[in-house]
Design a protein around this motif. Structure first.
Motif, PDB file in Angstrom:
ATOM      1  N   LEU A  33       0.918  -1.102  -0.074  1.00 35.32           N
ATOM      2  CA  LEU A  33      -0.002  -0.064  -0.057  1.00 35.32           C
ATOM      3  C   LEU A  33       0.927   1.351  -0.113  1.00 35.32           C
ATOM      4  N   PHE A  34       1.840   1.050   0.825  1.00 33.94           N
ATOM      5  CA  PHE A  34       2.717   2.390   0.777  1.00 33.94           C
ATOM      6  C   PHE A  34       3.336   2.811  -0.496  1.00 33.94           C
ATOM      7  N   ASN A  35       4.049   1.624  -1.001  1.00 34.32           N
ATOM      8  CA  ASN A  35       4.454   1.929  -2.495  1.00 34.32           C
ATOM      9  C   ASN A  35       3.443   2.328  -3.385  1.00 34.32           C
ATOM     10  N   LEU A  36       2.203   1.796  -3.413  1.00 32.77           N
ATOM     11  CA  LEU A  36       1.393   2.430  -4.236  1.00 32.77           C
ATOM     12  C   LEU A  36       1.212   4.157  -4.115  1.00 32.77           C
ATOM     13  N   SER A  37       1.194   4.699  -2.852  1.00 31.46           N
ATOM     14  CA  SER A  37       1.196   5.897  -2.413  1.00 31.46           C
ATOM     15  C   SER A  37       2.467   6.611  -2.921  1.00 31.46           C
ATOM     16  N   MET A  38       3.511   6.009  -2.807  1.00 27.96           N
ATOM     17  CA  MET A  38       4.899   6.606  -3.380  1.00 27.96           C
ATOM     18  C   MET A  38       4.914   6.657  -4.773  1.00 27.96           C
ATOM     19  N   ASN A  39       4.037   5.781  -5.420  1.00 30.43           N
ATOM     20  CA  ASN A  39       4.147   5.768  -6.904  1.00 30.43           C
ATOM     21  C   ASN A  39       2.803   6.477  -7.457  1.00 30.43           C
ATOM     22  N   CYS A  40       2.103   7.182  -6.652  1.00 32.15           N
ATOM     23  CA  CYS A  40       1.162   8.105  -6.906  1.00 32.15           C
ATOM     24  C   CYS A  40      -0.225   7.193  -7.486  1.00 32.15           C
ATOM     25  N   LYS A  41      -0.347   6.203  -7.219  1.00 34.14           N
ATOM     26  CA  LYS A  41      -1.563   5.377  -7.418  1.00 34.14           C
ATOM     27  C   LYS A  41      -2.450   5.225  -6.432  1.00 34.14           C
ATOM     28  N   ARG A  42      -2.022   5.425  -5.186  1.00 35.65           N
ATOM     29  CA  ARG A  42      -2.934   5.609  -4.252  1.00 35.65           C
ATOM     30  C   ARG A  42      -2.699   6.866  -3.164  1.00 35.65           C
ATOM     31  N   LYS A  43      -3.723   7.470  -2.463  1.00 34.45           N
ATOM     32  CA  LYS A  43      -3.417   8.521  -1.771  1.00 34.45           C
ATOM     33  C   LYS A  43      -3.296   8.090  -0.552  1.00 34.45           C
ATOM     34  N   LEU A  44      -2.422   8.684   0.190  1.00 32.68           N
ATOM     35  CA  LEU A  44      -2.225   8.567   1.838  1.00 32.68           C
ATOM     36  C   LEU A  44      -3.382   8.941   2.690  1.00 32.68           C
ATOM     37  N   LYS A  45      -3.674   8.134   3.463  1.00 31.90           N
ATOM     38  CA  LYS A  45      -4.862   8.575   4.385  1.00 31.90           C
ATOM     39  C   LYS A  45      -4.134   9.696   5.428  1.00 31.90           C
ATOM     40  N   ALA A  46      -5.098  10.592   5.919  1.00 35.28           N
ATOM     41  CA  ALA A  46      -4.686  11.525   6.936  1.00 35.28           C
ATOM     42  C   ALA A  46      -3.960  10.839   7.923  1.00 35.28           C
ATOM     43  N   THR A  47      -4.519   9.766   8.447  1.00 36.26           N
ATOM     44  CA  THR A  47      -3.876   9.117   9.964  1.00 36.26           C
ATOM     45  C   THR A  47      -2.628   8.561   9.587  1.00 36.26           C
ATOM     46  N   GLU A  48      -2.381   7.962   8.134  1.00 38.78           N
ATOM     47  CA  GLU A  48      -0.978   7.687   7.718  1.00 38.78           C
ATOM     48  C   GLU A  48       0.021   8.561   7.697  1.00 38.78           C
ATOM     49  N   LEU A  49      -0.361   9.976   7.218  1.00 35.54           N
ATOM     50  CA  LEU A  49       0.503  10.819   7.184  1.00 35.54           C
ATOM     51  C   LEU A  49       0.776  11.532   8.493  1.00 35.54           C
ATOM     52  N   ILE A  50      -0.187  11.421   9.386  1.00 30.90           N
ATOM     53  CA  ILE A  50       0.125  11.991  10.655  1.00 30.90           C
ATOM     54  C   ILE A  50       1.171  11.083  11.346  1.00 30.90           C
ATOM     55  N   SER A  51       0.941   9.670  11.044  1.00 29.05           N
ATOM     56  CA  SER A  51       2.002   8.780  11.729  1.00 29.05           C
ATOM     57  C   SER A  51       3.274   8.796  11.133  1.00 29.05           C
ATOM     58  N   ILE A  52       3.481   9.060   9.787  1.00 30.71           N
ATOM     59  CA  ILE A  52       4.784   9.398   9.138  1.00 30.71           C
ATOM     60  C   ILE A  52       5.465  10.683   9.585  1.00 30.71           C
ATOM     61  N   CYS A  53       4.629  11.792   9.957  1.00 30.34           N
ATOM     62  CA  CYS A  53       5.370  12.892  10.346  1.00 30.34           C
ATOM     63  C   CYS A  53       5.840  12.806  11.789  1.00 30.34           C
ATOM     64  N   PHE A  54       4.988  11.924  12.487  1.00 29.21           N
ATOM     65  CA  PHE A  54       5.402  11.561  14.013  1.00 29.21           C
ATOM     66  C   PHE A  54       6.915  10.763  13.858  1.00 29.21           C
ATOM     67  N   VAL A  55       6.670   9.830  13.314  1.00 30.49           N
ATOM     68  CA  VAL A  55       7.838   8.948  13.155  1.00 30.49           C
ATOM     69  C   VAL A  55       9.181   9.695  12.617  1.00 30.49           C
ATOM     70  N   LEU A  56       8.991  10.731  11.723  1.00 30.82           N
ATOM     71  CA  LEU A  56      10.033  11.491  11.260  1.00 30.82           C
ATOM     72  C   LEU A  56      10.401  12.638  12.131  1.00 30.82           C
ATOM     73  N   GLY A  57       9.516  12.924  13.265  1.00 29.19           N
ATOM     74  CA  GLY A  57       9.662  14.070  14.046  1.00 29.19           C
ATOM     75  C   GLY A  57       9.256  15.532  13.519  1.00 29.19           C
ATOM     76  N   ILE A  58       8.562  15.378  12.593  1.00 24.60           N
ATOM     77  CA  ILE A  58       8.384  16.639  11.801  1.00 24.60           C
ATOM     78  C   ILE A  58       6.907  17.087  12.186  1.00 24.60           C
ATOM     79  N   ASP A  59       6.683  18.143  12.407  1.00 25.98           N
ATOM     80  CA  ASP A  59       5.315  18.765  12.730  1.00 25.98           C
ATOM     81  C   ASP A  59       4.484  18.957  11.390  1.00 25.98           C
ATOM     82  N   LEU A  60       3.010  18.779  11.546  1.00 23.63           N
ATOM     83  CA  LEU A  60       2.149  18.780  10.235  1.00 23.63           C
ATOM     84  C   LEU A  60       2.313  20.140   9.700  1.00 23.63           C
ATOM     85  N   ASN A  61       2.601  21.134  10.616  1.00 21.64           N
ATOM     86  CA  ASN A  61       2.652  22.532   9.831  1.00 21.64           C
ATOM     87  C   ASN A  61       3.979  22.562   9.104  1.00 21.64           C
TER      88      ASN A  61
END
Length: 75
Positions: A33-61
């Motif tokens: 699923l993540f690979n589909l998103s990274m190849n622009c064949k699937r949109k990331l869900k908001a919850t996935e984006l929030i989690s990715i930002c958390f893991v990377l230590g990046i604020d959503l803003n």
């Protein structure tokens, strides 16, 4: 269809040298699923984006203000 978010995520991972498998394990999303998103064949869900930002230590803003992640004309 715009995939600006997915392009930004891809750019962040590349700049930081982080493998997709690591993010998938931390976020709890399948690599397929993540690979589909990274190849622009699937949109990331908001919850996935929030989690990715958390893991990377990046604020959503901060994420929102990042430069466009791609320049392939799909924006």
């Amino acid at each position: 269809m715009s995939y600006l978010i997915e392009q930004k995520v891809r750019k962040m991972l590349e700049e930081r040298g982080i493998q997709q498998k690591f993010i998938c394990e931390k976020v709890g999303i399948s690599t397929a699923l993540f690979n589909l998103s990274m190849n622009c064949k699937r949109k990331l869900k908001a919850t996935e984006l929030i989690s990715i930002c958390f893991v990377l230590g990046i604020d959503l803003n901060e994420f929102k203000n990042l430069e466009d992640g791609g320049n392939d004309g799909q924006n």
